[in-house]
Design a protein around this motif. Structure first.
Motif, PDB file in Angstrom:
ATOM      1  N   ARG A 124     -18.030  25.849   1.280  1.00  0.00           N
ATOM      2  CA  ARG A 124     -18.484  25.772   2.661  1.00  0.00           C
ATOM      3  C   ARG A 124     -19.916  25.262   2.695  1.00  0.00           C
ATOM      4  N   LEU A 125     -20.165  24.332   3.589  1.00  0.00           N
ATOM      5  CA  LEU A 125     -21.489  23.740   3.654  1.00  0.00           C
ATOM      6  C   LEU A 125     -22.553  24.753   4.043  1.00  0.00           C
ATOM      7  N   ASP A 126     -22.215  25.708   4.935  1.00  0.00           N
ATOM      8  CA  ASP A 126     -23.217  26.680   5.345  1.00  0.00           C
ATOM      9  C   ASP A 126     -23.395  27.785   4.311  1.00  0.00           C
ATOM     10  N   ARG A 127     -22.629  27.746   3.219  1.00  0.00           N
ATOM     11  CA  ARG A 127     -22.798  28.712   2.143  1.00  0.00           C
ATOM     12  C   ARG A 127     -23.386  28.068   0.882  1.00  0.00           C
ATOM     13  N   VAL A 128     -23.706  26.800   0.968  1.00  0.00           N
ATOM     14  CA  VAL A 128     -24.301  26.117  -0.183  1.00  0.00           C
ATOM     15  C   VAL A 128     -25.683  26.704  -0.444  1.00  0.00           C
ATOM     16  N   GLN A 129     -25.894  27.206  -1.661  1.00  0.00           N
ATOM     17  CA  GLN A 129     -27.169  27.822  -2.014  1.00  0.00           C
ATOM     18  C   GLN A 129     -28.156  26.822  -2.595  1.00  0.00           C
ATOM     19  N   ALA A 130     -27.653  25.806  -3.265  1.00  0.00           N
ATOM     20  CA  ALA A 130     -28.526  24.795  -3.864  1.00  0.00           C
ATOM     21  C   ALA A 130     -27.677  23.589  -4.227  1.00  0.00           C
ATOM     22  N   ILE A 131     -28.305  22.426  -4.257  1.00  0.00           N
ATOM     23  CA  ILE A 131     -27.642  21.191  -4.656  1.00  0.00           C
ATOM     24  C   ILE A 131     -28.515  20.528  -5.717  1.00  0.00           C
ATOM     25  N   ASP A 132     -27.909  20.206  -6.853  1.00  0.00           N
ATOM     26  CA  ASP A 132     -28.631  19.583  -7.958  1.00  0.00           C
ATOM     27  C   ASP A 132     -28.096  18.172  -8.186  1.00  0.00           C
TER      28      ASP A 132
END
Length: 537
Positions: A124-132
């Motif tokens: 879920r996009l609103d649950r994304v904690q970090a993007i590497d």
């Protein structure tokens, strides 16, 4: 890309659009770069070449024939078998690429893989904690990059996209962060990519400082101590084999040095509307983006040898990163500052906690990082301390005010921690709980109130005898383990109740997971609970 905040109507429309895409087969699904399977599987190809070509290469170097005379008659079959194996390997790579697809729609990012055993992973996009954005050395040569999406309660990356062109990976990261922030594309332009948010560099770590921090690390001290002990034992016992045991340790230390240097080289921290951006790496480069409010706990630490140079390390807990893995990758991903000055630490704290909840953040944080309660004040029996830097009348000169409002271990328990009882303590601002510990190995922990999941009081036999207790705060897994050490029993109980109230109030005020949406209006803070004097003996 022109973006508008995604309200309930927009969210419903996006969800309907996502459902429609799933029902229309390939609509909205994209494939990764065709070279991806070869970049991922180069080890298998190298193993095949090594297995079939090692003997041939050695014979050619020695001036011999291409094929061993014993296998001359079977050479065509060997070539056919090797070619078939190579062809099957390449075919497997092609099928792996063909059946790997991804989609960003309906509030989710989805990845489908596998042609025999199919698998779909989604986040879920609103649950994304970090993007590497990760670029291993070989991927950098081909201009490719891997995207990793971290979500809560995942011990490893929930979704991985490997590999995309580097510019496409950065563009997709910007689009996903825009969706996660609560923006949606304008009607009629659903496929338009979002522009990457601007950033401002906050700090960089010079390579000489990184090298110096490694040489002054705890591992170096252990190796030097082991070397001195080996020399003394060899001299006293006339047995020379003691030094042999140092060889594996030195090899391991060199490998650890290289891993830390490779991960920490060219470390840069920046701030942007979509969160904290970190870039680092020598051969394998990595660009992390941690959205606002995703950090669960932060720790500032200082080994003894770093104190003479004023260096510190900052590590964090982020949901999805989990515990640091042994190869050093997890440790690098949970490090906000590998080594830096006190000014660098303050800059990082300002990024993590934009609203420190105190009128004097520099004084309170400095007291937490380097402070030590005055022995004379600690022995006194003044007014009750609340552990809140803002309490009390300005200019009263109380011991708490002189020490940034920190409540420390009571004097009666000084025998349990002769060196650390004036250091161990806590303070609470309007937005976070601050814990400090360690006289020689200094530690300072910051836990935002809304990130407090649960708490527990712990008390052993000696602690009961001296009427002290430890308060443990539970957050997500990571290198930071928040723990208040040897607080007075009454203070610990009062803090347990007060922190529970602060956490509930902060969670009620917490804005939506879409951090660009307007925040709720703050409510009055919970009523302070009276606490026993911090230093009564």
């Amino acid at each position: 890309m022109a973006l508008t905040p995604q309200g309930p109507v927009g969210a419903a429309a996006a969800g309907a659009g996502g459902a429609g895409n799933e029902g229309t087969g390939d609509a909205g699904w994209l494939r990764v770069h065709p070279a991806s399977p070869f970049v991922r599987g180069w080890v298998a190809l190298a193993a095949l070449l090594f297995f079939f070509g090692r003997d041939t290469f050695e014979r050619l170097l020695q001036g011999g024939p291409v094929f061993d005379e014993r296998f001359t008659g079977r050479a065509p079959w060997l070539l056919l078998g090797g070619g078939a194996l190579l062809l099957l390997t390449v075919l497997g790579y092609v099928l792996s690429w063909y059946f790997t697809r991804y989609q960003v729609a309906g509030g989710y990012v989805r990845v489908n893989t596998g042609f025999l055993f199919k698998q779909q992973r989604q986040a879920r996009l609103d649950r994304v904690q970090a993007i590497d954005v990760v670029q291993p050395f070989l991927a950098r040569i081909f201009g490719l990059a891997e995207l990793r999406f971290e979500v809560a309660d995942a011990g490893e990356s929930a979704v991985r996209l490997s590999y995309l062109r580097a510019d496409e990976a950065r563009q997709l990261r910007a689009t996903i962060l825009a969706r996660a922030a609560g923006f949606a594309p304008e009607p009629g332009q659903p496929e338009t990519a979002a522009a990457e948010a601007p950033e401002q560099t906050v700090l960089t770590v010079p390579p000489p400082r990184l090298v110096g921090s490694l040489l002054l690390s705890e591992q170096s001290v252990a190796i030097v101590a082991g070397g001195i002990a080996s020399v003394l034992l060899s001299t006293l016992t006339e047995h020379r084999n003691f030094t042999v045991f140092l060889i594996p340790a030195v090899i391991g230390l060199i490998a650890s040095y290289w891993s830390s240097f490779n991960k920490g080289y060219n470390f840069t921290a920046a701030v942007s509307p979509d969160g904290i951006r970190l870039r680092y790496g020598l051969l394998d480069t990595q660009a992390q983006t941690v959205p606002p409010g995703r950090i669960q706990a932060l720790r500032v630490s200082q080994p003894p040898l770093w104190r003479m140079l004023g260096w510190y390390r900052v590590q964090v807990n982020v949901a999805g990163y989990g515990l640091a893995v042994s190869n050093g990758e997890g440790s690098a991903r949970t490090t906000l500052l590998p080594v830096g000055s006190l000014t660098d630490v303050m800059n990082i704290l300002a990024l993590v906690l934009p609203d420190p909840g105190t009128r004097d953040p520099a004084g309170v944080f400095t007291a937490g990082i380097t402070g030590l309660a005055d022995a004379a004040g600690a022995a006194g029996t003044g007014t009750a301390g609340t552990g809140t830097p803002e309490t009390g009348t300005a200019g009263t000169g109380t011991p708490e005010e002189a020490d940034g409002g920190f409540v420390t271990t009571p004097r009666r328990a000084r025998f349990l921690a002769p060196l650390g009882w004036r250091r161990n303590g806590f303070a609470a601002t309007d937005t976070a709980l601050l814990l400090r510990s360690g006289r020689w190995w200094r530690n300072f922990v910051v836990v935002p109130h809304q990130r407090t999941q649960s708490m527990a009081l712990q008390q052993g036999p000696l602690a009961r005898r001296f009427r002290v207790a430890d308060l443990v705060l539970h957050t997500t897994a990571g290198p930071v383990a928040p723990r208040l050490i040897q607080a007075g029993l009454d203070e610990a109980r009062a803090l347990l109740d007060a922190q529970s109230a602060r956490a509930r109030a902060a969670r009620r005020l917490q804005r939506s997971e879409h951090w660009m949406e307007p925040a709720a209006q703050p409510a009055p803070p919970p009523t302070d609970h009276p606490q026993e004097g911090a230093h009564h003996g």
